[in-house]
Design a protein around this motif. Structure first.
Motif, PDB file in Angstrom:
ATOM      1  N   UNK A  36       3.788  16.708 -48.796  1.00  0.00           N
ATOM      2  CA  UNK A  36       4.408  16.778 -47.342  1.00  0.00           C
ATOM      3  C   UNK A  36       3.479  16.163 -46.611  1.00  0.00           C
ATOM      4  N   UNK A  37       2.218  16.269 -46.492  1.00  0.00           N
ATOM      5  CA  UNK A  37       1.372  15.626 -45.752  1.00  0.00           C
ATOM      6  C   UNK A  37       1.561  13.998 -45.752  1.00  0.00           C
ATOM      7  N   UNK A  55       4.635  13.074 -43.924  1.00  0.00           N
ATOM      8  CA  UNK A  55       4.635  13.120 -42.302  1.00  0.00           C
ATOM      9  C   UNK A  55       3.802  11.920 -42.098  1.00  0.00           C
ATOM     10  N   UNK A  56       2.801  11.608 -42.856  1.00  0.00           N
ATOM     11  CA  UNK A  56       1.981  10.347 -42.185  1.00  0.00           C
ATOM     12  C   UNK A  56       2.992   9.123 -42.357  1.00  0.00           C
ATOM     13  N   UNK A  57       3.317   8.994 -43.327  1.00  0.00           N
ATOM     14  CA  UNK A  57       4.252   7.777 -43.566  1.00  0.00           C
ATOM     15  C   UNK A  57       5.237   7.728 -42.392  1.00  0.00           C
ATOM     16  N   UNK A  58       6.053   9.017 -41.859  1.00  0.00           N
ATOM     17  CA  UNK A  58       6.652   8.787 -40.833  1.00  0.00           C
ATOM     18  C   UNK A  58       6.006   8.447 -39.688  1.00  0.00           C
ATOM     19  N   UNK A  59       5.131   8.905 -39.400  1.00  0.00           N
ATOM     20  CA  UNK A  59       4.238   8.773 -38.139  1.00  0.00           C
ATOM     21  C   UNK A  59       3.812   7.558 -38.088  1.00  0.00           C
ATOM     22  N   UNK A  60       3.721   6.718 -38.948  1.00  0.00           N
ATOM     23  CA  UNK A  60       3.564   5.166 -39.248  1.00  0.00           C
ATOM     24  C   UNK A  60       4.608   4.411 -39.014  1.00  0.00           C
ATOM     25  N   UNK A  61       5.910   5.023 -39.028  1.00  0.00           N
ATOM     26  CA  UNK A  61       7.195   4.397 -38.689  1.00  0.00           C
ATOM     27  C   UNK A  61       8.058   4.152 -40.052  1.00  0.00           C
ATOM     28  N   UNK A  88       3.959  15.612 -34.161  1.00  0.00           N
ATOM     29  CA  UNK A  88       3.323  15.272 -35.234  1.00  0.00           C
ATOM     30  C   UNK A  88       1.976  16.247 -35.498  1.00  0.00           C
ATOM     31  N   UNK A  89       1.365  16.453 -34.190  1.00  0.00           N
ATOM     32  CA  UNK A  89       0.209  17.069 -34.118  1.00  0.00           C
ATOM     33  C   UNK A  89       0.266  18.532 -34.629  1.00  0.00           C
ATOM     34  N   UNK A  90       1.400  19.251 -34.156  1.00  0.00           N
ATOM     35  CA  UNK A  90       1.494  20.661 -34.303  1.00  0.00           C
ATOM     36  C   UNK A  90       1.806  20.829 -35.879  1.00  0.00           C
ATOM     37  N   UNK A  91       2.606  19.839 -36.474  1.00  0.00           N
ATOM     38  CA  UNK A  91       3.095  19.785 -37.668  1.00  0.00           C
ATOM     39  C   UNK A  91       1.844  19.758 -38.661  1.00  0.00           C
ATOM     40  N   UNK A  92       1.227  18.741 -38.338  1.00  0.00           N
ATOM     41  CA  UNK A  92      -0.128  18.654 -39.162  1.00  0.00           C
ATOM     42  C   UNK A  92      -1.021  19.628 -39.287  1.00  0.00           C
TER      43      UNK A  92
END
Length: 226
Positions: free
Chosen positions: A30-31, A34-40, A181-185
């Motif tokens: 999942x991490x 999430x990171x991939x999503x953050x990168x768009x 993102x920050x909270x989920x991370x």
DNA sequence: ACTGAGAATGTTCGTAAGTT
DNA sequence: AACTTACGAACATTCTCAGT
């Protein structure tokens, strides 16, 4: 921990994402998403995600010698990489990713495949209350088809072709995860830390570390002397 | 209330069978 | 021959409930 509320998304189920796990794959998986999503990105292949997972695990295993699970393939890939490459335990992440992308080693590929066998499907199990126990004992293709029929999931399967299988993140979820993102991370990290602490009772201070950024965790770990 | 044995549930891996 | 997929055993974790 309380996750941010949303009136279009099923946060109640989302918050139970990590309820059941015997290895740590789900957390890493999942991490990585999430990171991939953050990168768009919203369309991602299994392989990209798995490479991310391995790179994340690299530091924990090679530098801090944490035990990731009772019989953990992630841990084994890292050890294998340690044997066949000469990357340092503190190697830059891009170097590791590049190496993984180019890596032709049979064993590594095999383990990558093992990693893709269960987690991608089961992560979303909390959303699918109609599926119980043995119903999960099916092939990936079968599961992918079944999962795709479900509504309001986080992601769906686009094509089914081994490591090249692609998932597509639903827009609403992508927005939610990107925005918070920050909270989920932090939430994922807390789960991960708890898990690691349970697996490594002899390493002090994993839980007590309240530092949110990963680098912080590493630093703290180092200071506690492992 | 607390404990612990046993049951129930859930997750991962290895082997065998099937494909290309 | 090499790569995929199917299946179920093995293992881990959580739940349940009697006995104290």
């Amino acid at each position: 921990m309380q996750l941010p509320y949303s009136d279009i998304l099923d946060i109640a189920h989302f918050s139970r994402l990590f309820d059941n796990k015997s290895e740590c794959y789900k957390l890493f998986w999942f991490q990585a998403i999430a990171r991939k999503i953050k990168e768009g990105h919203t369309i991602i292949t299994f392989e990209e995600l798995i490479d991310e997972m391995i790179a994340d695990a690299w530091y924990m295993v090679s530098e801090y010698h944490l035990n990731l699970g009772p019989n953990d393939a992630l841990e084994r890939v890292v050890h294998r990489l340690g044997e066949i490459s000469n990357m340092k335990s503190c190697e830059k992440k891009e170097v590791i990713l590049d190496y993984l992308a180019a890596c032709e080693d049979k064993e590594v590929l095999n383990m990558k495949r093992t990693l893709s066998q269960n987690v991608p499907y089961r992560l979303q199990a909390p959303f699918m209350e109609s599926m119980k126990g043995k119903e999960w004992n099916r092939s990936g293709k079968n599961l992918a088809a079944r999962i795709n029929q479900e509504e309001r999931l986080m992601y769906y399967f686009l094509q089914f072709r081994g490591l090249d299988t692609r998932i597509q993140i639903q827009k609403e979820w992508a927005d939610y995860i990107e925005e918070k993102y920050e909270i989920i991370q932090g939430w994922v990290e807390r789960n991960l830390i708890q898990y690691l602490q349970r697996r490594n009772p002899s390493v002090p201070g994993i839980v007590t570390s309240s530092i949110r950024r990963k680098r912080g965790i590493w630093k703290r770990l180092k200071n506690t002397g492992k």
